[in-house]
Design a protein around this motif. Sequence first.
Motif, PDB file in Angstrom:
ATOM      1  N   UNK A 149       1.071  -1.272  -0.082  1.00  0.00           N
ATOM      2  CA  UNK A 149       0.122  -0.186   0.012  1.00  0.00           C
ATOM      3  C   UNK A 149       0.807   1.227   0.042  1.00  0.00           C
ATOM      4  N   UNK A 150       0.231   2.318  -0.442  1.00  0.00           N
ATOM      5  CA  UNK A 150       1.017   3.529  -0.460  1.00  0.00           C
ATOM      6  C   UNK A 150      -0.029   4.904  -0.310  1.00  0.00           C
ATOM      7  N   UNK A 174       8.674   6.739  -7.094  1.00  0.00           N
ATOM      8  CA  UNK A 174       9.477   5.700  -7.428  1.00  0.00           C
ATOM      9  C   UNK A 174      10.844   5.875  -6.794  1.00  0.00           C
ATOM     10  N   UNK A 175      10.824   6.862  -5.803  1.00  0.00           N
ATOM     11  CA  UNK A 175      12.185   6.696  -5.230  1.00  0.00           C
ATOM     12  C   UNK A 175      12.882   5.716  -4.547  1.00  0.00           C
ATOM     13  N   UNK A 196      10.984  -1.360  -1.638  1.00  0.00           N
ATOM     14  CA  UNK A 196      12.377  -0.644  -2.337  1.00  0.00           C
ATOM     15  C   UNK A 196      11.952   0.699  -2.583  1.00  0.00           C
ATOM     16  N   UNK A 197      10.598   1.114  -2.243  1.00  0.00           N
ATOM     17  CA  UNK A 197      10.409   2.568  -2.699  1.00  0.00           C
ATOM     18  C   UNK A 197      10.112   3.356  -1.348  1.00  0.00           C
ATOM     19  N   UNK A 336       9.288  -7.846  -8.774  1.00  0.00           N
ATOM     20  CA  UNK A 336       8.943  -6.442  -8.776  1.00  0.00           C
ATOM     21  C   UNK A 336      10.073  -5.472  -7.812  1.00  0.00           C
ATOM     22  N   UNK A 337      10.593  -5.849  -7.010  1.00  0.00           N
ATOM     23  CA  UNK A 337      11.693  -5.406  -6.194  1.00  0.00           C
ATOM     24  C   UNK A 337      12.921  -6.253  -5.999  1.00  0.00           C
TER      25      UNK A 337
END
Length: 632
Positions: A149-150, A174-175, A196-197, A336-337
């Motif tokens: 989630x984000x 996407x940092x 990762x982000x 994905x990561x």
Amino acid sequence: MCGIVGIFNMYNRSTVSTKTLDRMNESQHHRGPDEGGLHVDSCIGLGHRRLSVIDLSTGQQPLFNEDRSVVVVLNGEIYNYRQLIPELQALGHQFSTKSDTEVVVHAWESWGEKCVERFRGMFAFALWDSSKQTLFLARDRMGVKPLFYSYLPDGTFIFGSELKALMAHEGLMREIDPCAVEEYFALGYIAEPRTIFIGTKKLPPASTLTLVRGKGQVEPKPFWDVRFSLDNPISEADAEAELLERIDESVRLRMVSEVPIGAFLSGGVDSSTIVAMMAGAHTEKINTCSIAFSDPQYDESDYATAVAKRYATRHFSERVESDDFDLIDTLVNLYDEPYADSSALPTYRLCQLARKHVTVALSGDGADEMMGGYRRYNMHMGEERVRSLLPLAIRRPVFGVLGRLYPKADWAPRVFRAKTTFQGLARESADAYFQSVSLARDDLRLRLFSDDFRSKLGDYNAVEVFRRHAALADTDDPLALVQYLDLKTYLVGDINTKVDRASMAHSLEVREPLMDHTLVEWLATLPSHFKIRNGTGKYLLKKSMEPHLPHDLLYRSKMGFRVPLAAWFRGPLRARVREALLGERMLQTGFFNAECLRMIAEQHEKGRRDYSAVIWELVMFDGFLRSMESGR
């Protein structure tokens, strides 16, 4: 098994973009190729991809309650749904399907956030209650099913079963998180809750997240934990009998399916135990699937065949060649990561084979963590006996110096490879265990990362992941502590991640009877000498299975699901290693020390050191960077 996604406009009622929601949902088509469904209602949008396993005709999602005020999307299985249905009907709820998903909406209506405490299964779900303007998310106790989630800067909340679903939303930042990079190179995966982000998280296992429109961001809340009490007074004979009864019950619960079902069969103790229990619970032939390796050093197929013959299974086996490394780019896109467990290669092939014959497969995952099966547990307990004899104030300077001065000797017999042991003895228990499981240990990461990257990390070290969990372990037993740490880190971040993505890539549902939370709770009450005795791991499981499996299978050395990385990197993948480690892409990140990368490549290539685990991490990280460049 399915995929779920969602968009929630937390601060306004602007309508959710159906186009964006559909794009997020379709990014996970592989998780549910049978059907797809969307629900959009003002500020909320939910999406679902379905792999039909139970209630094939009426189990479509999103699924509603009677007056359509509550809607849910579920990934996973609620195994005890048949027991919950009559209880909920007695409370006045009417069921329009025979699916486990409908249990979730009615359980929410009756029990609210505590509904998750009633569920026995593997699940990640999202539920919208329009009357309360509340979005409720939950993840199962053992972290079998994932949920990302984000919170976006514009006040939008998004979630999905895989990170790629969130990446399909144009607003996702996407940092790269430097702390995630540190965790990845230490552990080979990025530990919950980090991704990762920056700004994107994984919902931790056994946690819920309750969002109310207009109320802002909140943190996840835990609803369960395992406590290693070790205080069960049961006799060994009774413990053996009860263990088999509990495994049998857990297996039977997971054999409920309206589609073909089978089991992974590696030839090891855990998968063989599952097959033996399945054979006793089923009147028809069991489907079993195994992978054979062309390199005998990694091949267990003879043991798998012996078990298949003993239980007259319908056995399917395929051979994987020792140079089966063409999957590297596939794995990069799958996870994905950055993710660096090389056993994902044969696991992918095993799931590919299994899906040709079944839709659901049972696995033996979870036994090593709960029953003391890893070799590293014995080593840790030996070190712990030494640590108990000397205070840290003495151990740290004495063994710290020895750890720095003693040469690294990967080539030598284990008894002479004391550098890591000395380094462990100079640390506290959780720190020492972290050191022992790290792929790139502290001293190597110190050289691997650039000065600029280390300044971005500040004081952060991935050991904080272990320290955080150790503080909650509530045990001073050496074995129980590392079992707890593995349950919270390795099992979730590595094993469950590997199996979920590899199986879902082939639309295969995998169920893990040995991760049933009631079984886990009972095993945590057993004294540690039931798990490891005289150097024998999984002692109780092996003793209990002696009447059911060959002695040489039970007591042979643990082999694992490995691939010949060291040979690949000195041979057919030599050019790829040089391209990844010495190419511009890695250096342009500013994360790495070019001289250290060159040293790793050259020393491994010349056979001076075995850097295969770290090289695999670097190759997979380079693959992730390449995928980011391509705009995936």
